[in-house]
Design an enzyme around this catalytic site. Structure first.
Site, PDB file in Angstrom:
ATOM      1  N   ALA A 235       0.768  -1.250   0.000  1.00  0.00           N
ATOM      2  CA  ALA A 235       0.000   0.000   0.000  1.00  0.00           C
ATOM      3  C   ALA A 235       0.795   1.295   0.000  1.00  0.00           C
ATOM      4  O   ALA A 235       0.313   2.318  -0.474  1.00  0.00           O
ATOM      5  CB  ALA A 235      -0.923  -0.009   1.217  1.00  0.00           C
ATOM      6  N   GLY A 238       0.630   5.183  -0.400  1.00  0.00           N
ATOM      7  CA  GLY A 238      -0.766   5.314  -0.025  1.00  0.00           C
ATOM      8  C   GLY A 238      -1.671   6.172  -0.898  1.00  0.00           C
ATOM      9  O   GLY A 238      -2.816   6.411  -0.528  1.00  0.00           O
ATOM     10  N   ASN A 239      -1.187   6.594  -2.057  1.00  0.00           N
ATOM     11  CA  ASN A 239      -2.075   7.396  -2.914  1.00  0.00           C
ATOM     12  C   ASN A 239      -3.317   6.610  -3.328  1.00  0.00           C
ATOM     13  O   ASN A 239      -4.437   7.126  -3.302  1.00  0.00           O
ATOM     14  CB  ASN A 239      -1.329   7.853  -4.176  1.00  0.00           C
ATOM     15  CG  ASN A 239      -0.531   9.115  -3.912  1.00  0.00           C
ATOM     16  OD1 ASN A 239      -0.859   9.873  -2.998  1.00  0.00           O
ATOM     17  ND2 ASN A 239       0.507   9.322  -4.685  1.00  0.00           N
ATOM     18  N   ASP A 285       4.303  -8.463   5.769  1.00  0.00           N
ATOM     19  CA  ASP A 285       4.467  -9.091   4.461  1.00  0.00           C
ATOM     20  C   ASP A 285       3.096  -9.603   4.015  1.00  0.00           C
ATOM     21  O   ASP A 285       2.504 -10.437   4.709  1.00  0.00           O
ATOM     22  CB  ASP A 285       5.469 -10.250   4.617  1.00  0.00           C
ATOM     23  CG  ASP A 285       5.701 -10.996   3.320  1.00  0.00           C
ATOM     24  OD1 ASP A 285       4.986 -10.729   2.327  1.00  0.00           O
ATOM     25  OD2 ASP A 285       6.601 -11.865   3.318  1.00  0.00           O
ATOM     26  N   CYS A 359       3.681  -0.105 -12.403  1.00  0.00           N
ATOM     27  CA  CYS A 359       4.146   0.992 -13.261  1.00  0.00           C
ATOM     28  C   CYS A 359       5.337   0.485 -14.062  1.00  0.00           C
ATOM     29  O   CYS A 359       6.335   1.160 -14.214  1.00  0.00           O
ATOM     30  CB  CYS A 359       4.466   2.245 -12.460  1.00  0.00           C
ATOM     31  SG  CYS A 359       5.646   1.978 -11.132  1.00  0.00           S
TER      32      CYS A 359
HETATM   33  C1  LIG Z   1       4.436   0.160  -6.091  1.00  0.00           C
HETATM   34  S1  LIG Z   1       4.592   0.398  -4.404  1.00  0.00           S
HETATM   35  C2  LIG Z   1       2.964   0.652  -3.898  1.00  0.00           C
HETATM   36  C3  LIG Z   1       2.427   2.030  -4.210  1.00  0.00           C
HETATM   37  C4  LIG Z   1       1.089   2.279  -3.586  1.00  0.00           C
HETATM   38  N1  LIG Z   1       0.104   1.311  -4.013  1.00  0.00           N
HETATM   39  C5  LIG Z   1       0.567   3.673  -3.887  1.00  0.00           C
HETATM   40  O1  LIG Z   1      -0.254   3.848  -4.765  1.00  0.00           O
HETATM   41  O2  LIG Z   1       1.011   4.611  -3.224  1.00  0.00           O
HETATM   42  C6  LIG Z   1       4.902  -1.205  -3.831  1.00  0.00           C
HETATM   43  C7  LIG Z   1       4.996  -1.326  -2.337  1.00  0.00           C
HETATM   44  O3  LIG Z   1       5.006  -2.719  -2.026  1.00  0.00           O
HETATM   45  C8  LIG Z   1       5.720  -2.891  -0.824  1.00  0.00           C
HETATM   46  N2  LIG Z   1       6.031  -4.339  -0.688  1.00  0.00           N
HETATM   47  C9  LIG Z   1       6.997  -5.057  -1.286  1.00  0.00           C
HETATM   48  N3  LIG Z   1       6.915  -6.334  -0.921  1.00  0.00           N
HETATM   49  C10 LIG Z   1       5.871  -6.450  -0.075  1.00  0.00           C
HETATM   50  C11 LIG Z   1       5.271  -7.521   0.625  1.00  0.00           C
HETATM   51  N4  LIG Z   1       5.753  -8.779   0.556  1.00  0.00           N
HETATM   52  N5  LIG Z   1       4.201  -7.271   1.414  1.00  0.00           N
HETATM   53  C12 LIG Z   1       3.710  -6.022   1.509  1.00  0.00           C
HETATM   54  N6  LIG Z   1       4.229  -4.959   0.857  1.00  0.00           N
HETATM   55  C13 LIG Z   1       5.292  -5.166   0.072  1.00  0.00           C
HETATM   56  C14 LIG Z   1       6.897  -1.971  -1.007  1.00  0.00           C
HETATM   57  O4  LIG Z   1       7.475  -1.648   0.237  1.00  0.00           O
HETATM   58  C15 LIG Z   1       6.245  -0.772  -1.692  1.00  0.00           C
HETATM   59  O5  LIG Z   1       5.909   0.210  -0.761  1.00  0.00           O
END
Ligand SMILES: C[S@@+](CC[C@H](N)C(=O)[O-])C[C@H]1O[C@@H](n2cnc3c(N)ncnc32)[C@H](O)[C@@H]1O
Length: 466
Positions: A235, A238-239, A285, A359
């Site tokens: 998340a 958080g946008n 996770d 993205c």
């Molecule tokens: C693309 S970003 C998310 C952007 C977010 N959805 C937004 O719109 O602001 C991906 C996120 O996944 C998190 N992440 C990576 N592996 C993860 C896992 N196993 N469980 C939960 N979060 C994870 C990362 O820390 C990162 O913040």
């Protein structure tokens, strides 16, 4: 030799607004002022081209002691000027070591831009590329205000409202202090590219969210009605969570997970500023979140926006050509995680609808992940054909892939993005959406392929960040 150092110092001074080229050249009391002036002007003229060539050749990464302005002057002399004058001092052998690569990158740039002469690159360099033409999209946070009020505020500040756009062309031609409503998203304002609203009071107060249009699609397509329970699996920052909360009108529940404590901390600030009160944040996770946990028994909606290569991000696309491409090893690890996360999400028993987004521009992180997850789900989920008028669709690598959406500066005037909407086949009335059913994908019958897929999923032990 002193010529190059002097030219670099003048270029740096100009960039730091210490004076005009002429003033700085004469201020140095250089012996051959005309020669220095000509070299600085020519290097400056080709500045954008030189930056691109130096970056794609990796010159500054390889030669840590070489300062950027001096590199620019030297590369100008080597590739576009008269060649090194005199002995060239100690810099000549240094840059000469990279000569082949630098020449190749210049040639590649010309091929890429379909020009044959160096001078033709100048005209193109002065025209902004597609990534620089992407408008500034601003989502009105309906938890705090409404579009009409935000529009009135901008009008009072001297902006001129042009109404709802009817086509992408309206967005492309937006200029000056004009702004529009997006033709597709109901609460998305559109300003000309390069409009900086980070200091704007409405943004600072959380009434506006600066969010690219493509990044607004996942929540819009998830479309959870108020009162729903939603998981936002990856998340932070958080946008998209705040967008989901706005669609829920803060009624219902969002379980938001992320592994990264720092990103979660900024997310908490963002959500507080946006007035989100229906979200439970957890540093966890997602793969370890149990689908059988009673807390998630009512979760009918999941947003999965996992870590990805980010190859579609506008900032990456402004870098040197080819820099966006992740290595094979990294792609493999990312795709492995993405697939595990998607397969895990599909095991939540009440899940009705899921949006998967990245993205990234890479098929391995997009269509391939969705195809494999659908095959794994043994016919329980289907792809939903969304936004039929959206011009850029998924790569036709399997039947139904065209139901997925892609986005790019060239085709949709947004950052590069991928979105797939999956829905459970026996849709209960409460979470049913209206699109036509998608084609079925059955699991691959050959045991060999199944084994390979399991290996890929298990192989992703590291979880790269974005
Ligand atoms: C693309 S970003 C998310 C952007 C977010 N959805 C937004 O719109 O602001 C991906 C996120 O996944 C998190 N992440 C990576 N592996 C993860 C896992 N196993 N469980 C939960 N979060 C994870 C990362 O820390 C990162 O913040």
């Amino acid at each position: 030799m002193a010529l190059y150092v002097a030219a670099a110092a003048v270029l740096e001074g100009v960039e730091n607004r210490q004076g005009s080229i002429k003033g700085l050249v004469y201020g140095r009391r250089f012996q051959n002022v005309k020669q220095l002036y000509a070299l600085v002007c020519e290097t400056q003229r080709y500045s954008v081209v030189l930056d691109a060539v130096i970056a794609s050749a990796g010159l500054l990464r390889a030669e840590k002691k070489l300062r950027p302005h001096l590199a620019k002057v030297l590369v100008y002399e080597l590739l576009l000027g008269r060649g090194f004058r005199g002995s060239g001092g100690r810099w000549k052998p240094l840059v000469a070591r990279h000569q082949a690569r630098l020449k190749a990158e210049l040639a590649r740039l010309k091929v890429h831009r379909s020009v044959s002469r160096n001078e033709d690159l100048l005209e193109l360099a002065s025209r902004p590329g597609p990534a620089l033409q992407v408008p500034r999209f601003v989502r009105v946070n309906t938890l705090k205000t409404c579009s009409d009020d935000a529009i009135d505020y901008f009008k009072r500040q001297g902006f001129s409202y042009q109404g709802r756009a009817s086509s992408l062309e309206d967005l492309r031609t937006l200029k000056g202090k004009h702004f529009l409503l997006d033709p597709l998203l109901p609460e998305l304002l559109v300003f000309p590219a390069q409009t900086d609203l980070h200091e704007h009071p409405l943004y600072q107060a959380g009434h506006l969210i600066l969010q690219d249009k493509a990044s607004c699609l996942p929540a819009m397509l998830l479309a959870p009605p108020p009162g729903s329970h939603v998981i936002d699996a990856c998340a932070a920052p958080g946008n998209k969570t705040s967008h989901v909360a706005a669609l829920l009108k803060n009624q219902g529940k969002i379980f938001a997970f992320d592994l990264d404590a720092k990103r979660l901390a900024s997310m908490a600030t963002l959500l507080a500023r946006a007035g989100v009160s229906c979200c439970e944040l957890a540093e966890k996770d997602f793969l370890a979140v149990s689908p059988s946990d009673q807390r998630y028994r009512q979760v009918q909606y999941i947003l999965l926006d996992p870590s990805c290569s980010g190859s579609g991000m506008l900032t990456r696309q402004l870098e040197e050509p080819g820099a966006c491409a992740p290595s094979k090893k990294r792609l493999h690890a990312l795709a492995g995680f993405q697939q595990r996360a998607l397969c895990h999400a599909l095991t939540f028993s009440s899940l009705q609808r899921l949006v998967y987004s990245t993205c990234s521009l890479c098929q391995e992180e997009n269509e391939d992940v969705v195809r494999n997850a659908l095959q794994n789900s043994a016919g329980t989920f289907r792809l939903v054909p969304v936004l039929p008028s959206w011009p850029h669709r998924g790569l036709g690598t399997f039947p139904g892939a065209e139901y997925c959406l892609r986005a790019s500066p060239e085709t949709t005037l947004t950052g590069g993005f991928f979105i797939a909407v999956l829905e459970r086949k026996e849709v209960s009335s409460s979470a049913s959406h209206t699109e036509a059913p998608g084609p079925e994908l059955t699991a691959s019958p050959t045991p060999k392929r199944k084994k390979k897929r399991r290996k890929l999923v298990a192989g992703a032990s590291t979880l790269p960040g974005t």
